[in-house]
Enzyme design. Structure first.
Site, PDB file in Angstrom:
ATOM      1  N   ASP A  69       0.300  -3.777   1.392  1.00 38.76           N
ATOM      2  CA  ASP A  69      -0.426  -3.171   0.281  1.00 38.76           C
ATOM      3  C   ASP A  69      -0.017  -3.792  -1.054  1.00 38.76           C
ATOM      4  OD1 ASP A  69      -2.143  -0.897  -0.669  1.00 38.76           O
ATOM      5  OD2 ASP A  69      -0.301  -0.441  -1.780  1.00 38.76           O
ATOM      6  N   GLU A  95      10.671 -13.799  14.463  1.00 36.22           N
ATOM      7  CA  GLU A  95      11.635 -13.460  15.531  1.00 36.22           C
ATOM      8  C   GLU A  95      10.944 -12.695  16.655  1.00 36.22           C
ATOM      9  OE1 GLU A  95      15.040 -11.306  14.108  1.00 36.22           O
ATOM     10  OE2 GLU A  95      15.105 -12.528  12.297  1.00 36.22           O
TER      11      GLU A  95
HETATM   12  C1  NOJ Z   1      -4.400  -0.696  -2.416  1.00 33.67           C
HETATM   13  C2  NOJ Z   1      -4.918   0.334  -1.458  1.00 33.67           C
HETATM   14  O1  NOJ Z   1      -5.911  -0.239  -0.649  1.00 33.67           O
HETATM   15  C3  NOJ Z   1      -5.414   1.480  -2.303  1.00 33.67           C
HETATM   16  O2  NOJ Z   1      -6.119   2.419  -1.527  1.00 33.67           O
HETATM   17  C4  NOJ Z   1      -4.234   2.100  -3.007  1.00 33.67           C
HETATM   18  O3  NOJ Z   1      -4.686   3.114  -3.884  1.00 33.67           O
HETATM   19  C5  NOJ Z   1      -3.456   1.062  -3.828  1.00 33.67           C
HETATM   20  N1  NOJ Z   1      -3.259  -0.168  -3.123  1.00 33.67           N
HETATM   21  C6  NOJ Z   1      -2.088   1.590  -4.222  1.00 33.67           C
HETATM   22  O4  NOJ Z   1      -1.264   1.688  -3.096  1.00 33.67           O
END
Ligand code: NOJ
Ligand code: CA
Length: 512
Positions: free
Chosen positions: A194, A230
């Site tokens: 993310d 790994e």
């Molecule tokens: C990207 C994610 O896809 C989104 O849903 C989220 O709000 C933000 N990152 C923050 O984690």
């Protein structure tokens, strides 16, 4: 480079809260997902990517993680997650989970410890606590800093419930290495990272975005790659939103991530020159790196393609969602069908966000008081936000909750969805679901390897052949276009009369 499972995979994105509810509380969960695995297997996908499934106060739909080594109780238990992984594997489906390294929940043990330990403590060094905030803004709106009772401020690039980790602290690096191992040891096949480009911060440079794509972030992914190497065939996929291909490509160097989401393609308008440029640029970026391209039309953060493609402006822009802008949904639906055949015909992996295969539109009339997205709350209600693409799926029957579960779904489903349930679409040969299903199965046979060769059918037609002998033609002109010579039609997104391909229609032809 070896042929690994993800190079040509079709990856289905499960937004767990809205997929299927197994216990009647109105919230999707692992029991619901497990009961629907046969559906996914039949659809013909090779992997599932799940949005965060960890314990979370849900200030941002689970992207506020309170414990990276457990499962959110309303979703199930860790034992159930392990069972799910096993069951998916038994069906030949790989499992990708979401890891959120930029920030945790303010309810995480570490953040609570930091609050209790006070200024100057080692616990505060895991986050960004300062005596004076700078002028950075939160990506969800408002300031990026929140003050705590002892006077210090902590950084949160997203909501205040999502404090940012301090990636100059070796403890943070160690923690995420442990988290990756925790899940790889449980059989998880891949990690979706993310907000992958914003982990490292430069507070001193005076740049209002002094957190985007700093050089040191690549060290993080080099170490993650060493770790994942790994294990056997574990995928690292980055959420990297960059128009700049050179910077994007740096994440895909051979010792970094295996793949990254193609948001350039997702954002492209329904326009032949723009789409062709995006496809060519994508291929030109990926081929020299030996990294597979990804083709993405949708996810849990963007307006659904049916609604997007029916608007006057069909491009996607995170900074300008065009929420509520009128859309011709019939036109959008036709284009979304054609776009699906285009995306699935291109070389690399393809992502399908739950509900895309049902042709669901964005739900634009959610009552304000039911909206949950922090974008809505943090923008002072100026931005409607992302709830409209997260409405629980319609599975069967004529009445809400349409087989989603037995309870009241956490977001209301439109009544009109009785026409687009999985059950209704299974019975209709011409449905979006059957288009996806047939395409995903054909794709396995025809489309897993090799590149593309463009055919010239005029400036408003995208046409290319794959090495297998499958030709994809997409007509973006207002008038029908004549199909090139072919042996047979494998699949079309709309009806074809004679050899004429109508406007906003795509076809897969057998040409050898
Ligand atoms: C990207 C994610 O896809 C989104 O849903 C989220 O709000 C933000 N990152 C923050 O984690
Ligand atoms: Ca539930």
């Amino acid at each position: 480079m070896s042929e690994t499972w993800w190079r040509g995979a079709a990856i289905y994105q499960v937004y767990l809260r809205s997929f299927a509810d197994g216990n009647g509380d109105g919230i999707g969960d692992l029991a619901g997902l497990r009961s629907r695995l046969p559906y996914l297997s039949d659809l013909g996908i090779g992997a599932i990517w799940l949005n965060p499934w960890y314990p979370s106060p849900m200030a941002d739909g689970g992207y506020d993680v309170a414990d990276y080594r457990d499962i959110e109780p309303s979703f199930g238990t860790l034992a159930e997650a392990e069972q799910f992984i096993e069951e998916a594997h038994a069906l030949g489906i790989r499992v990708i989970i979401d890891v959120v390294p930029n920030h945790s929940s303010d309810q995480s043990a570490w953040f609570q410890e930091a609050l209790a330990a006070g200024p100057g403590s080692a616990a505060r060094e895991r986050f960004w606590f300062k005596d004076e905030p700078n002028d950075w803004k939160s990506i969800f709106g408002g300031p990026a800093w929140t003050q705590v009772p002892d006077g210090q401020w902590y950084l949160h690039l997203f909501a205040p419930e999502q404090p940012d980790f301090n990636w100059t602290n070796p403890e943070v690096h160690q923690e995420f290495h442990d988290v990756l191992r925790f899940w790889f040891d449980r059989g998880v096949d891949g990690i979706r990272i993310d907000s992958a480009a914003v982990l490292v911060k430069d507070f001193d440079g005076g740049d209002p975005e002094g957190y985007t794509d700093l050089a040191e972030v690549h060290d993080v992914y080099r170490s993650w790659r060493r770790l994942s190497d790994e294990y056997d065939e574990r995928l690292l996929i980055g959420e990297v939103w960059f128009p700049d291909q050179e910077r994007f490509a740096r994440y895909l160097r051979p010792d970094e991530l295996h793949t990254a989401f193609n948001f350039d393609f997702l954002g492209s308008p329904w326009d032949p020159a723009a789409l062709r440029a995006s496809i060519e640029q994508t291929i030109a970026t990926h081929v020299p790196l030996g990294a597979p391209a990804t083709w993405v039309l949708s996810n849990h953060d963007v307006v659904r393609p049916v609604t997007r493609y029916g608007r006057a402006n069909t491009s996607w822009d995170n900074g300008n969602r065009r929420d509520g802008v009128p859309s011709d949904l019939e036109l959008g639906y036709r284009r979304a069908r054609a776009a699906a055949l285009l995306a699935m015909a291109l070389p690399g992996s393809v992502y399908v966000y739950q509900g895309e295969e049902l042709g669901l539109p964005e739900v634009e009339d959610i009552p304000d008081e039911l909206r949950e997205d922090p974008m809505w709350h943090r923008s002072g209600h100026a931005v409607v936000g992302r709830d409209g693409c997260r409405v629980p799926l319609p599975w069967s029957g004529d009445e809400t909750p349409f087989g989603f579960g037995t309870g009241n779904p956490w977001l209301p489903q439109p009544e009109a969805w009785k026409k687009v349930t999985v059950e209704a679409q299974q019975a209709d040969l011409g449905s979006m679901l059957n288009l996806y299903r047939t395409a995903l199965h054909l794709r396995r046979e025809w489309l897993e390897g090799g590149g593309i060769t463009w055919l010239d059918l005029g400036p408003e037609v995208l046409a290319f052949t794959r090495e297998s002998g499958l030709t994809c033609v997409v007509n973006l002109a207002a008038d029908p276009v004549r199909l090139p010579p072919h042996e047979s039609v494998l699949l079309a997104s709309g009806s074809i009369e004679g050899d004429e391909l109508p406007s906003d229609t795509a076809v897969w032809l057998r040409t050898t």
